[in-house]
Structure formats: structure tokens, C-alpha cells
Scaffold this motif. Structure first.
Motif, PDB file in Angstrom:
ATOM      1  N   LYS A  13      -1.211  34.581 -24.961  1.00  0.00           N
ATOM      2  CA  LYS A  13      -2.183  35.416 -25.670  1.00  0.00           C
ATOM      3  C   LYS A  13      -3.452  34.618 -25.924  1.00  0.00           C
ATOM      4  O   LYS A  13      -3.418  33.543 -26.549  1.00  0.00           O
ATOM      5  N   PHE A  15      -7.381  35.058 -27.429  1.00  0.00           N
ATOM      6  CA  PHE A  15      -8.319  35.884 -28.175  1.00  0.00           C
ATOM      7  C   PHE A  15      -9.732  35.517 -27.758  1.00  0.00           C
ATOM      8  O   PHE A  15     -10.070  34.333 -27.618  1.00  0.00           O
ATOM      9  N   ALA A  24      -3.815  31.251 -28.128  1.00  0.00           N
ATOM     10  CA  ALA A  24      -2.839  31.078 -29.215  1.00  0.00           C
ATOM     11  C   ALA A  24      -1.455  30.751 -28.683  1.00  0.00           C
ATOM     12  O   ALA A  24      -0.732  29.939 -29.274  1.00  0.00           O
ATOM     13  N   GLY A  47       0.552  29.987 -33.400  1.00  0.00           N
ATOM     14  CA  GLY A  47       0.745  31.319 -32.836  1.00  0.00           C
ATOM     15  C   GLY A  47       1.986  32.045 -33.312  1.00  0.00           C
ATOM     16  O   GLY A  47       2.383  33.044 -32.715  1.00  0.00           O
ATOM     17  N   SER A  49       2.517  33.935 -36.050  1.00  0.00           N
ATOM     18  CA  SER A  49       2.208  35.303 -36.461  1.00  0.00           C
ATOM     19  C   SER A  49       1.782  36.153 -35.269  1.00  0.00           C
ATOM     20  O   SER A  49       2.094  37.346 -35.201  1.00  0.00           O
ATOM     21  N   THR A  50       1.066  35.556 -34.332  1.00  0.00           N
ATOM     22  CA  THR A  50       0.688  36.278 -33.114  1.00  0.00           C
ATOM     23  C   THR A  50       1.932  36.701 -32.350  1.00  0.00           C
ATOM     24  O   THR A  50       2.011  37.818 -31.820  1.00  0.00           O
ATOM     25  N   ARG A  53       3.331  39.745 -33.947  1.00  0.00           N
ATOM     26  CA  ARG A  53       2.515  40.925 -33.684  1.00  0.00           C
ATOM     27  C   ARG A  53       2.685  41.413 -32.248  1.00  0.00           C
ATOM     28  O   ARG A  53       2.597  42.618 -31.982  1.00  0.00           O
ATOM     29  N   LEU A  54       2.959  40.514 -31.338  1.00  0.00           N
ATOM     30  CA  LEU A  54       3.242  40.910 -29.956  1.00  0.00           C
ATOM     31  C   LEU A  54       4.559  41.683 -29.879  1.00  0.00           C
ATOM     32  O   LEU A  54       4.653  42.705 -29.199  1.00  0.00           O
ATOM     33  N   VAL A  59      -0.423  43.892 -31.155  1.00  0.00           N
ATOM     34  CA  VAL A  59      -1.344  43.338 -30.160  1.00  0.00           C
ATOM     35  C   VAL A  59      -0.601  43.250 -28.835  1.00  0.00           C
ATOM     36  O   VAL A  59       0.634  43.223 -28.794  1.00  0.00           O
ATOM     37  N   ARG A 213      -0.735  24.505 -30.966  1.00  0.00           N
ATOM     38  CA  ARG A 213      -1.497  25.441 -30.133  1.00  0.00           C
ATOM     39  C   ARG A 213      -2.008  24.785 -28.853  1.00  0.00           C
ATOM     40  O   ARG A 213      -2.491  23.662 -28.922  1.00  0.00           O
TER      41      ARG A 213
END
Length: 263
Positions: A13, A15, A24, A47, A49-50, A53-54, A59, A213
Motif C-alpha cells: 500500500k 499513499f 506503508a 502500517g 492500522s493500514t 483498514r485493508l 482502503v 516501514r
């Protein structure tokens, strides 16, 4: 092994904001069995939290694939419950009303729905507080209501993004015990994001350790501790061995500095 509920393959991912690109996640491969409790731990900005969300469909990945229950994730799913670090309750509704809001938004109503909401509130320690408003409750009690709201529609999967991060140590410990008891009762798949190594080991069947990261899977540890894991679980040599192994990974990667820890 049980049927896979969550499968990520080669997930990345990035951004983009103007000319700035931030990667991320890169090359993330994860498979989580149905009904498992899996915790993800890693440094800030890796990453985590990313990743949640995926899985939730909030996202979309820049590369790779995310599948839940055998289907590609193309948006938010009805069979998912989410609990964030802040309870985000609606101020003008009482606690029961906040939990029922999840059902009302899905067009579900009736005596059975209200009974399930009340049962869950009792299960998270809020029996008798149904008619209180959020401002009348402590932060820990508000978060208990958020967990009940996340489970009231009987999701097959519960995603939790550092749900105890803002709580004091004693409340956090009690919430850990209560969450495990709730999971043992409901047996939903739990994907739990945390900064706490202790919390990850005490709660999960498996702990995924993320790199810095761009985040990727550094190590995966199976947790062989008997359940339920009460207050005495920290005295188990297996708990000490696992937390030490994870801590040493972060020390070796420079995430933790042993000299600074000794100050």
C-alpha cells in the motif's frame, strides 16, 4: 488447519499526496484461520492500522490481493465488526441506543435485536448501564460499549485497532481478561492491532511481528499458552520466552535501544 478467513498475498500500500509518496506496506503475506485470535505488533508507522483498514475494505491495496471468506475485498463488509482506539460513541444516545445504532443502520430491529444488545452489554460488564449516556461513563466503560456495538450484528470477524491503547494499566488488564472471555464465548475471528508485546502474547493464538516501514511480516509466533489466560499467565515460562523473543527482534532491528531502556 481450520478454513482460512483472511488471506493477504503480496499486499502493498502506497499513499500519494501531491508529489509525496509513502509506502506503508510491501509484500505482506498473511493467512488467518476462521475463529483464530491473531495479534499484530510492530513499531509506530509500520502500517499496522493500514493493514487493518485493508482487511476491513476501508482502503484498497496498491498491489497484491486481500480476500475474506474466500471473496476479494472490494469495500466494507457486512460481516465485519470494527473497534478503534477511541470509542466514538454518539453523545445524544444512551449506551443501549449506541449499540443498537449498528443494527438500525443495517435495517435490523425487534425484540431479539434488543435482547442481544442487552446480553452483550452484560457480557462486557455494562449490565445496568444501558440507559446511561457516554459522558457519564469512564473511558474504559465507553470502550466496552464500543466492543458490544462491534459484535451486536454477530460478525464473523472482529477487527480491533489498538482498542486499549488509551486506557490506564488496570483497566487495560481487565479489558484483556474480558475480551478473551468474550472471544471464547463468541468464537469470531479476531484481528488485533497493538503496540504491546505482553498484550499480544496474552491474547492471541498467533502473533505477527511487523518490520519497520514499509511494513512486512518479520516473524510469526504461535502462542502455546492454555486458556483462559488469567492474571497468572505472565508467570508461565512460555510467556516469558515469547515476549523475550519478540523483544529481541525489535532490539536487533534498532526499534528498541537497550542502553536507553536501562536509563
Amino acid at each position: 488447519m481450520a478454513e482460512a478467513q483472511i488471506v493477504l498475498k503480496g499486499v502493498g500500500k502506497t499513499f500519494v499526496r501531491g508529489l509525496q509518496r509513502t509506502t506503508a506496506l510491501a509484500g505482506v503475506d498473511i493467512e488467518i484461520a476462521r475463529g483464530a485470535f491473531v495479534a499484530v505488533v510492530g513499531p509506530s508507522g509500520c502500517g499496522k492500522s493500514t493493514l487493518l483498514r485493508l482487511v476491513s475494505g476501508l482502503v484498497m491495496p496498491s498491489e497484491g490481493s486481500v480476500r475474506v471468506a474466500g471473496e476479494p475485498v472490494v469495500g466494507p463488509r457486512a460481516d465485519t465488526g470494527i473497534v478503534f482506539q477511541k470509542a466514538t460513541l454518539v453523545d445524544w444516545r444512551d449506551i443501549l441506543g449506541n449499540v443498537l445504532l449498528q443494527l438500525e443502520m443495517r435495517g435490523i430491529d425487534g425484540p431479539e435485536a434488543r435482547e442481544r444488545a442487552r446480553t452483550l452489554l452484560t457480557a462486557v460488564g455494562l449490565g445496568g448501564f444501558e440507559n446511561r449516556y457516554p459522558h457519564e461513563l469512564s473511558g474504559g466503560m465507553q470502550q466496552r460499549a464500543a466492543i458490544a456495538r462491534g459484535l451486536v450484528h454477530q460478525p464473523g470477524m472482529l477487527l480491533m485497532d489498538e482498542p486499549f491503547g488509551a486506557l490506564d494499566a488496570l483497566t487495560r488488564e481487565q479489558m484483556r481478561l474480558d475480551l478473551e472471555a468474550l472471544w471464547l464465548r463468541e468464537r469470531m475471528t479476531v484481528f488485533f492491532i497493538t503496540h504491546s508485546i505482553d498484550e499480544a502474547v496474552l491474547l492471541a493464538d498467533r502473533v505477527i511481528v511487523m518490520s519497520q516501514r514499509p511494513g512486512t511480516v518479520d516473524h510469526v509466533f504461535d502462542v502455546d499458552l492454555p486458556r483462559p489466560r488469567g492474571l497468572a499467565a505472565r508467570n508461565d515460562p512460555r510467556f516469558a520466552a515469547l515476549t523475550d523473543a519478540i523483544t529481541r527482534i525489535f532490539l536487533s532491528r534498532g526499534v528498541l535501544d537497550e542502553q536507553r531502556l536501562a536509563l
